[in-house]
Design a protein around this motif. Sequence first.
Motif, short mmCIF file in Angstrom:
data_model
loop_
_atom_site.label_atom_id
_atom_site.label_comp_id
_atom_site.label_asym_id
_atom_site.label_seq_id
_atom_site.Cartn_x
_atom_site.Cartn_y
_atom_site.Cartn_z
N ASN A 63 25.49 24.55 40.71
CA ASN A 63 24.64 23.42 41.10
C ASN A 63 25.40 22.09 41.03
N ASN A 64 26.72 22.17 41.01
CA ASN A 64 27.62 21.01 41.07
C ASN A 64 27.51 20.09 39.86
N ILE A 65 27.15 20.66 38.72
CA ILE A 65 27.18 19.94 37.44
C ILE A 65 28.44 20.37 36.71
N ASP A 66 29.40 19.46 36.57
CA ASP A 66 30.72 19.86 36.07
C ASP A 66 31.20 19.00 34.91
N LYS A 67 30.25 18.34 34.23
CA LYS A 67 30.55 17.62 32.99
C LYS A 67 29.59 18.14 31.93
N ILE A 68 30.08 18.31 30.71
CA ILE A 68 29.20 18.77 29.63
C ILE A 68 29.49 18.00 28.35
N LYS A 69 28.54 18.10 27.43
CA LYS A 69 28.71 17.61 26.06
C LYS A 69 28.55 18.80 25.14
N CYS A 70 29.23 18.80 24.01
CA CYS A 70 29.13 19.92 23.08
C CYS A 70 29.27 19.40 21.65
N ALA A 71 28.97 20.30 20.69
CA ALA A 71 28.96 19.91 19.29
C ALA A 71 30.04 20.59 18.46
N THR A 72 30.66 21.64 19.01
CA THR A 72 31.66 22.36 18.23
C THR A 72 32.90 22.59 19.09
N ILE A 73 34.01 22.84 18.42
CA ILE A 73 35.24 23.14 19.15
C ILE A 73 35.11 24.47 19.87
N ALA A 74 34.37 25.42 19.31
CA ALA A 74 34.13 26.68 20.01
C ALA A 74 33.38 26.44 21.31
N GLU A 75 32.38 25.56 21.29
CA GLU A 75 31.66 25.24 22.53
C GLU A 75 32.58 24.56 23.53
N ALA A 76 33.45 23.68 23.05
CA ALA A 76 34.40 23.02 23.94
C ALA A 76 35.36 24.03 24.55
N ILE A 87 34.87 17.60 29.47
CA ILE A 87 34.29 18.14 28.24
C ILE A 87 34.30 17.08 27.15
N LEU A 88 33.12 16.69 26.68
CA LEU A 88 32.99 15.71 25.59
C LEU A 88 32.55 16.42 24.32
N LEU A 89 33.35 16.32 23.28
CA LEU A 89 32.99 16.82 21.95
C LEU A 89 32.30 15.68 21.21
N ALA A 90 30.98 15.78 21.06
CA ALA A 90 30.21 14.71 20.41
C ALA A 90 30.13 14.98 18.90
N ALA A 111 41.68 20.75 32.00
CA ALA A 111 40.40 20.10 31.67
C ALA A 111 40.65 18.69 31.15
N THR A 112 39.65 17.83 31.32
CA THR A 112 39.65 16.50 30.72
C THR A 112 38.78 16.53 29.48
N PHE A 113 39.37 16.21 28.33
CA PHE A 113 38.67 16.25 27.06
C PHE A 113 38.46 14.84 26.52
N SER A 114 37.35 14.66 25.82
CA SER A 114 37.10 13.41 25.11
C SER A 114 36.31 13.73 23.85
N THR A 115 36.31 12.78 22.92
CA THR A 115 35.54 12.97 21.69
C THR A 115 35.03 11.61 21.21
N ILE A 116 34.39 11.59 20.05
CA ILE A 116 33.80 10.37 19.52
C ILE A 116 34.44 9.99 18.19
N VAL A 117 34.37 8.71 17.87
CA VAL A 117 34.73 8.21 16.55
C VAL A 117 33.68 7.19 16.15
N ASP A 118 33.54 6.97 14.84
CA ASP A 118 32.57 5.96 14.40
C ASP A 118 33.11 5.04 13.30
N ASN A 119 34.43 5.13 13.04
CA ASN A 119 35.04 4.24 12.05
C ASN A 119 36.53 4.13 12.33
N LEU A 120 37.13 3.07 11.85
CA LEU A 120 38.53 2.79 12.18
C LEU A 120 39.48 3.77 11.50
#
Length: 371
Positions: A63-76, A87-90, A111-120
């Motif tokens: 269905n042409n949805i080719d970006k996802i978010k996930c919570a674990t490295i296994a999901e990524a 692929i975004l690891l949140a 693949a293009t990977f990204s993740t989140i941070v919340d502190n320096l």
Amino acid sequence: MQNNWWKINRDTQIDTPFLAVYEDRMQSNIDSLIAAVQGDLSKLRPHIKTHKIGEVLELFKKNNIDKIKCATIAEAELAAMYQVSDILLAYQPVGLKKQRWITLIEKYRDATFSTIVDNLKSAKELNTIAKKNNLQLTVYLDLNTGMNRTGVALSEDWIYLARSIMKLKHLHFVGFHIYDGHVKGAIENRTVEVAESFQNIIANINQLQEETNQKFLVVAGGSNTFPFYATQENVECSPGTFIFWDLNYSTNLPEQDFKTAAVLVGTIISQPTPTTFCIDIGYKSVASENTLDKRLVIINDENLIPISHSEEHLVLENHGNYNYKVGNTIYALPYHVCPTCNLYETVQVVNNQKDIYTNWKVLARNKKISI
């Protein structure tokens, strides 16, 4: 419910308990998701933590949805294995997860990977390991809008933190991540609450964009706040439960046009009294973090009420007149489908003819696939 849609042809059933998913209803849910963003697929980054299944990712891509978010490295890794492109690891990689994240990126270079941070501090640690491996890691700043789980609080100077992260040479700062699962209640109340905080966030982001001459991405929301973010410009939406839906969201998010597409199937194994009987859907087979009245509902008979629950057994009291027998099949909707799905190694796939014709492995329920 119409047409007893949940009933499965007996000659294709397997031994119970099992979790069945329905092809036509999953496709209907994907269609509704796309309709909610008026066909703008660039706005969709669905979370895969509900299903953890490669074949569902294939449905997304069909269905042409080719970006996802996930919570674990296994999901990524699952997403990378199924050639999802973005692929975004949140989930902020800390400790040993940092090296696993690097290993994943190096293994799946398409693949293009990204993740989140919340502190320096965590950002600097990622910058250090990226430098060591001659990489540049793509990151979002995670904002805490009130859930108080992860993210930098809006009361802090999060714009200053963003500027500081942008100075780290081996991190590529691309935008901001928001998860506001704490926002509940009627749709009107949810909309007012999320709009107020989002307006302030966007004002600050716009100012930072002007200062830096850089366009930032925003990945925001889950199921509760999807209707709001679906209407916002330049926001990627991340609902996850839509693919299966469940009793909780059917009850509490009635404005959303999704259908329950995952059903628990059990068998009556005993009848201890004239008005009670026991089925084989214990709390090893359905998410049981909630009270007994919010674990499942029997959909083929509303008169069957759960009265006790243990590891392999669920006792139901029959408030109706139908005379059930040992061996009869019972169908139930899980209240919370995400952890319920995680209890099963496979799900049984039901086609339009109500036959189970295959099963899909819930591969990313594993803490590790290969990395």
